[in-house]
Design an enzyme around this catalytic site. Structure first.
Site, PDB file in Angstrom:
ATOM      1  CG  HIS A  26      -0.248   0.362   2.503  1.00 33.06           C
ATOM      2  ND1 HIS A  26      -0.157   1.648   2.982  1.00 33.06           N
ATOM      3  CD2 HIS A  26       0.392  -0.413   3.402  1.00 33.06           C
ATOM      4  CE1 HIS A  26       0.506   1.638   4.142  1.00 33.06           C
ATOM      5  NE2 HIS A  26       0.858   0.396   4.409  1.00 33.06           N
ATOM      6  CB  CYS A  27       1.227   4.235  -1.771  1.00 36.29           C
ATOM      7  SG  CYS A  27      -0.300   4.497  -2.653  1.00 36.29           S
ATOM      8  CB  VAL A  28       0.196   8.010   1.340  1.00 40.92           C
ATOM      9  CG1 VAL A  28      -0.216   8.710   0.076  1.00 40.92           C
ATOM     10  CG2 VAL A  28      -0.205   8.832   2.538  1.00 40.92           C
ATOM     11  NE  ARG A  30      -2.919   5.539  -5.359  1.00 42.71           N
ATOM     12  CZ  ARG A  30      -2.660   6.200  -6.462  1.00 42.71           C
ATOM     13  NH1 ARG A  30      -2.892   5.646  -7.610  1.00 42.71           N
ATOM     14  NH2 ARG A  30      -2.201   7.414  -6.415  1.00 42.71           N
TER      15      ARG A  30
END
Ligand SMILES: OC[C@H]1O[C@H](O[C@H]2O[C@H](CO)[C@@H](O)[C@H](O)[C@H]2O)[C@H](O)[C@@H](O)[C@@H]1O
Length: 672
Positions: A26-28, A30
């Site tokens: 995951h990123c910030v 999604r």
């Protein structure tokens, strides 16, 4: 906020179950999946999920937008449920890339190479357009050009022409730079390689046909082996293949050669090996292949012009949706270089207009002022050659404008191809596109323009009106669009009577006090609407409302007195919380997660209390640009905050810095 485990389970089910997840990170904002089979995704189930703000597939990754602050919790829960292992972004990227077939990989590689040089060739095209106006006969005077009528302007046009055609004359150097970089080699050697291929001592490729006719092609003689001593002006394949080889040789030597002699060995050997192979084998072979391909394409378009026009004109917008459109730049460039013009690019320009005109027609269909605003701004962008805001923001969401845009463009394409309209260069798409068309064909091109302005507009407006009448007044078509408004003062109370608000804003009785949180510019730069951010998660407002800033320097400061509640590990995004509880996400650049924090310097930590204007993060703008990532920085008010009411935005194009207000958040009374 606690996560509803059942909803996370539904996400797992919707992406095809734990067995379908090859890797997940995951990123910030999604979840990023590499899925074994994307066909197993249940889109409806995702859409019904309260946690999910949006989802899409990009470059082999399936992305589910959750939103900042929540996504890590959802991810943790997901890992707990599936018992899967945590993957890094690179793992997911690699797994996703493997799933692309060789054709998809080749297409992506070509686009990666041509996109960075696009600004130079579009600028060249625009300037050539100006030269066309000055030197084209019959534009202002019967059968004569402006410079023929006023000879004093001849050298003025000549200088413009020289500046303009430099990018095309030395195109192999531009491609060499971009391709060598893409293949992991040295950009500088890539440029040198490109320049070698157009060295003035070689026979200019543009003079090749005539020299061949006259039997005057010069030859190299290498110990009795004779081969043509020609340059590769306007050719794409020779430099592409040579740059690939150059990068491979250079990388090989860099691994094998001792550091102490690298400078003496790596570049000279890499250039010599590549240079010799370029002149002896790669050049002649790829020159022939390139010419065969272009001759074949020209033959098809000459034999079946109508079909070619309908097909290319019709599907061009689809190519933009898939991102494949930039691949055709290589073909345009090759056609211009070897045939003196491209018949594909004029259709691109009309397709841009067609999508813009379909989006504009939605102005008559939409009922909400916000959506009307989006219809206008996105169509203006398309009329100027950039269609994503219109395509993704309006047309594809309602499908029929997109289809009518394609139909109009197919008809326009047909008109162009049966009249063999050519562009002398790649220019600014959309309406300014006429500048790049040979002036003696402007008449037909303008007819095509009229078609793509009128047909999609009428079809969309009529169909949309009828459809919305049938649907009844309650149907708002699920419209959602940005609120455009103005700026104000610091974060405090303000009266609605003095607040400048958009038409879309709910009416607040005059004089009644409302709480407004002003968000100052966290970066110096120019305001850009979210729709123009090259990432659908932001552009489609899947995460929340906001704006973006195209930064002019590398400093991010606090936009209000706040607490730092989250900093993403790779330091490219930060979430701040105001005393009222409002959270704001600042996301520096797009896909900058891949830089693993390298260009970012943190000046604060999680939990710190910061004052408005205090330096939070510094970033190396150049390093991000060199990594070919956009530095455009979305400032997002994540969805799902009950306290957030109406949000007004600083209009696009405004230059902001320091205490300038870029967003105003009307705080909902329940939340205060
Ligand atoms: O290929 C040359 C053109 O490239 C740009 O337009 C194309 O890419 C845009 C960005 O993806 C897309 O919005 C547009 O629909 C495409 O035609 C550029 O904007 C054009 O000026 C240029 O001619």
């Amino acid at each position: 906020m606690a996560i509803d485990r059942a909803n996370v389970e539904k996400i797992i089910k919707a992406v095809g179950g734990a067995d379908n997840i090859e890797a997940a990170t995951h990123c910030v904002t999604r979840l990023r999946f590499s899925l074994a089979d994307e066909k197993k995704v249940d889109h409806k189930l995702l859409e019904q999920n309260d946690l999910v703000k949006g989802h899409f597939s990009s470059q082999g990754q399936f992305q589910v937008v959750i939103g900042p602050g929540l996504v890590d919790k959802v991810y943790d829960e997901m890992i707990a449920i599936t018992g899967g292992s945590r993957s890094s972004k690179d793992d997911v990227k690699k797994a996703a890339a493997k799933k692309q077939n060789p054709l998809q990989q080749a297409i992506k590689t070509l686009a990666d190479i041509f996109i960075p040089i696009l600004p130079a060739i579009v600028t060249a095209g625009l300037l050539l357009g100006i030269n066309n106006i000055l030197t084209g006969p019959g534009i202002f005077f019967e059968g004569r050009s402006l410079v023929q009528e006023y000879p004093a302007w001849t050298d003025f046009a000549g200088i413009i022409n020289l500046i303009a055609n430099t990018a095309f004359t030395f195109l192999p150097a531009l491609i060499g730079w971009s391709a060598a970089t893409r293949f992991g080699g040295s950009p500088l050697l890539g440029i040198v390689l490109g320049l070698i291929l157009v060295h003035p001592d070689l026979l200019n490729a543009w003079a090749y046909a005539q020299a061949a006719q006259e039997g005057k092609i010069p030859h190299w003689n290498l110990f009795g082996w004779q081969f043509e001593k020609i340059g590769y002006q306007g050719q794409v394949l020779p430099v592409l293949v040579s740059a690939y080889l150059l990068a491979r040789v250079e990388r090989f030597l860099n691994k094998k050669v001792h550091d102490s002699i690298k400078l003496l060995v790596v570049a000279p050997v890499a250039l010599l090996v590549t240079g010799f192979l370029a002149f002896t084998i790669i050049g002649p072979v790829t020159f022939a292949i390139g010419n065969a391909i272009t001759n074949g394409l020209v033959h098809v378009f000459n034999t079946l012009p109508a079909l070619g026009g309908i097909l290319y004109g019709g599907i061009y917008a689809l190519l933009v949706v898939t991102g494949m459109h930039h691949t055709f730049l290589a073909v345009d460039v090759q056609l211009i270089g070897s045939k003196g013009g491209t018949f594909l690019w004029p259709m691109l320009a009309l397709s841009n207009i067609a999508q813009g005109s379909a989006a504009l027609a939605m102005l008559l269909v939409f009922r909400e002022q916000k959506s009307k605003g989006l219809a206008v701004t996105s169509s203006v962008s398309a009329f100027l050659g950039v269609t994503e805001p219109a395509i993704f923001g309006v047309n594809i969401r309602y499908k029929y404008p997109f289809i009518f845009g394609m139909i109009g463009s197919a008809i326009g394409g047909l008109v162009l191809t049966i009249n063999h309209v050519l562009a002398s260069s790649i220019g600014v798409g959309g309406i300014p596109g006429f500048l790049s068309i040979y002036p003696n064909q402007w008449g037909v091109f303008f007819v095509g323009m009229a078609i793509v302005l009128v047909v999609p507009f009428l079809l969309t407006a009529v169909y949309g009106k009828v459809a919305s009448r049938k649907a009844g007044p309650a149907d708002t078509n699920n419209e959602s669009a940005p609120v455009q408004a103005s700026s104000g003062t610091a974060a405090t109370n303000e009266t609605a009577a003095t607040a400048a608000v958009s038409e879309a804003a709910p009416v607040v009785p005059a004089g009644k006090a409302v709480n407004v949180l002003d968000i100052q510019a966290p970066l110096a730069g120019v305001v850009v609407p979210l729709e123009n951010v090259p990432d659908p998660a932001f552009a489609e407002r899947q995460m929340g409302q906001g704006i973006a800033i195209e930064p002019s320097d590398g400093k991010v400061v606090a936009p209000f007195d706040a607490k730092v509640v989250h900093i993403i590990k790779s330091k490219h995004a930060i979430i701040l919380e105001h005393a009222t509880g409002v959270q704001v996400l600042i996301h520096i650049g797009i896909n900058t997660v891949s830089l693993k924090g390298a260009p970012f310097t943190l000046h604060v930590g999680i939990g710190d209390e910061v004052k408005a204007g205090q330096l939070l993060i510094e970033f190396d703008r150049e390093a991000i640009l060199q990594a070919r990532l956009p530095v455009i920085t979305p400032i997002i008010i994540p969805d799902g905050q009950p306290i957030v009411g109406r949000v007004t935005e600083e209009p696009a194009g405004a230059k902001v810095a320091g205490r300038d207000i870029v967003l105003k958040i009307q705080l909902s009374p329940q939340g205060i």
